[in-house]
Design a protein around this motif. Structure first.
Motif, PDB file in Angstrom:
ATOM      1  N   ALA A 115       0.786  -1.198  -0.064  1.00 33.30           N
ATOM      2  CA  ALA A 115       0.109   0.040   0.014  1.00 33.30           C
ATOM      3  C   ALA A 115       0.975   1.332  -0.117  1.00 33.30           C
ATOM      4  N   THR A 139       0.191   3.835  -2.864  1.00 33.84           N
ATOM      5  CA  THR A 139      -0.553   5.080  -2.959  1.00 33.84           C
ATOM      6  C   THR A 139       0.663   6.129  -2.661  1.00 33.84           C
ATOM      7  N   SER A 140       1.856   6.171  -2.977  1.00 34.98           N
ATOM      8  CA  SER A 140       2.685   7.107  -3.024  1.00 34.98           C
ATOM      9  C   SER A 140       2.518   8.266  -4.035  1.00 34.98           C
ATOM     10  N   ASP A 141       3.157   9.369  -3.966  1.00 37.32           N
ATOM     11  CA  ASP A 141       2.864  10.594  -4.650  1.00 37.32           C
ATOM     12  C   ASP A 141       4.008  10.175  -5.720  1.00 37.32           C
ATOM     13  N   ASP A 166      -4.637  -0.626  -4.779  1.00 38.68           N
ATOM     14  CA  ASP A 166      -4.011   0.252  -3.827  1.00 38.68           C
ATOM     15  C   ASP A 166      -3.089  -0.914  -2.825  1.00 38.68           C
ATOM     16  N   ASP A 202      -4.610  -2.141  -0.620  1.00 38.26           N
ATOM     17  CA  ASP A 202      -5.219  -1.611   0.935  1.00 38.26           C
ATOM     18  C   ASP A 202      -5.863  -3.035   1.490  1.00 38.26           C
ATOM     19  N   SER A 259      -7.875   3.206   6.106  1.00 37.72           N
ATOM     20  CA  SER A 259      -7.563   2.788   4.738  1.00 37.72           C
ATOM     21  C   SER A 259      -6.005   3.504   4.385  1.00 37.72           C
ATOM     22  N   ARG A 284       6.368   6.452   4.933  1.00 36.69           N
ATOM     23  CA  ARG A 284       4.668   5.866   4.488  1.00 36.69           C
ATOM     24  C   ARG A 284       4.552   4.675   5.042  1.00 36.69           C
ATOM     25  N   ARG A 293      -5.085   5.424   2.487  1.00 38.81           N
ATOM     26  CA  ARG A 293      -5.196   7.086   2.043  1.00 38.81           C
ATOM     27  C   ARG A 293      -5.777   7.735   3.344  1.00 38.81           C
TER      28      ARG A 293
END
Length: 333
Positions: free
Chosen positions: A57, A61-63, A297, A299, A103, A74, A105
């Protein structure tokens, strides 16, 4: 010899009645415990399965352009550097309080599922009720005249219906009722509360789910009634000259209930699983979209939360089917 006190005699006299009352409660507790144990194992398997997927995850979900140090930070914030067994234990111990975790995020999973999951329950529940009504009606209709024209037609159509996957039924319904006639909308529009804005938007998704499971359960009902027709009490009712519908409904159907309940309960999982595909095809606002995003993701809390909600519903239905089986079989002479 000293006579036993009156209180002790009363306790001994009441003991058989207490045991008779306690036995059903113990059976119910055993059934419930078995279902809860299976649910726990299922959720553990979900955690392990997500862990085996490539990536995690933190990276998913990293930028864009975030370096390895940022991804590692993260990963630590999400607790992904902890053993999966430890994370699962923390998650499942919080589950009885209604906490499904957070989650990747940063959104509480309970809030994330609060709108789409009731929509999925509405879709699956409506399809479930329709499946039960149609399968019982068709199965009894076919069993009323075994070997007749109706029996053969129901057997053929139910087999064909069960062989069709939900997405094939969905496409057929779209071609006929949306593109062909324009009677029903092809996509689902949502209202301000996030639910379908019109009841007509439920018709095709419900049918897409109900048709295959109606085919399966019609065959289950028909087979269970055929087995009951050969039992002594049903044969005796026929020899007594009772009307066919009375023999079917009052003598054969009650004995067929354990098999029918098991088949219908099994369909619950198929309906909720098929709902993910049907929701995507009809743009229905259910958990299908949430689950697809969660898998992308990696997740785990969201995936496990969706599975836990769906599995809880399935567990309740299976538990009720167990009770029907236990009550019916226990009531037989």
């Amino acid at each position: 010899m000293t006579p036993a006190p009156a209180g002790a005699a009363a306790v001994r006299a009441a003991a058989p009645a207490v045991r008779r009352l306690a036995a059903p409660a113990l059976r119910v507790a055993a059934l419930l415990g078995r279902r809860l144990a299976l649910l726990t194992v299922l959720l553990a398997v979900v955690f392990a399965a997500v862990e085996l997927l490539p990536g995690d995850a933190a990276s998913a979900t990293s930028d864009r352009g975030e370096g390895a140090a940022g991804v590692a930070r993260r990963r630590h914030l999400l607790g992904l550097d902890r053993p999966v067994a430890e994370r699962f234990l923390d998650w499942i111990t919080a589950l009885p309080t209604g906490d499904l975790g957070t989650s990747a995020r940063g959104t509480p999973v309970t809030g994330l599922l609060s709108a789409p999951f009731p929509n999925t329950l509405l879709l699956g529940g409506t399809a479930f009720v329709l499946t039960v009504l149609l399968s019982l009606a068709l199965g009894c209709w076919a069993a009323a005249r075994p070997g007749g024209t109706v029996d053969r037609i129901v057997d053929l159509t139910s087999t064909a219906a069960f062989a069709l996957p939900e997405f094939v039924v969905s496409i057929g319904l779209l071609l006929v009722f949306s593109l062909g006639t324009g009677w029903l909308p092809a996509a689902t529009l949502t209202g301000a509360d996030g639910s379908p804005s019109d009841a007509s938007m439920l018709v095709m998704p419900v049918l897409a789910l109900a048709v295959p499971q109606t085919g399966w359960n019609t065959r289950v009902v028909r087979a269970a009634l055929a087995d009951q027709a050969a039992t002594p009490h049903v044969e005796a009712a026929v020899l007594d000259g009772l009307p066919a519908h009375r023999v079917l409904l009052h003598h054969a159907l009650p004995g067929a209930l354990p098999a029918v309940a098991t088949g219908i309960a099994t369909s619950t999982g198929m309906l909720l699983g098929g709902a993910v595909v049907v929701e995507t095809l009809f743009n229905y606002p259910g958990v299908g979209t949430v689950l697809a995003g969660a898998v992308a993701d990696r997740d785990t809390p969201v995936i496990a939360g969706v599975v836990a909600c769906a599995a809880a519903v399935i567990t309740v239905v299976l538990f009720l089917a167990d009770l029907v089986r236990a009550r019916t079989l226990g009531a037989r002479p």
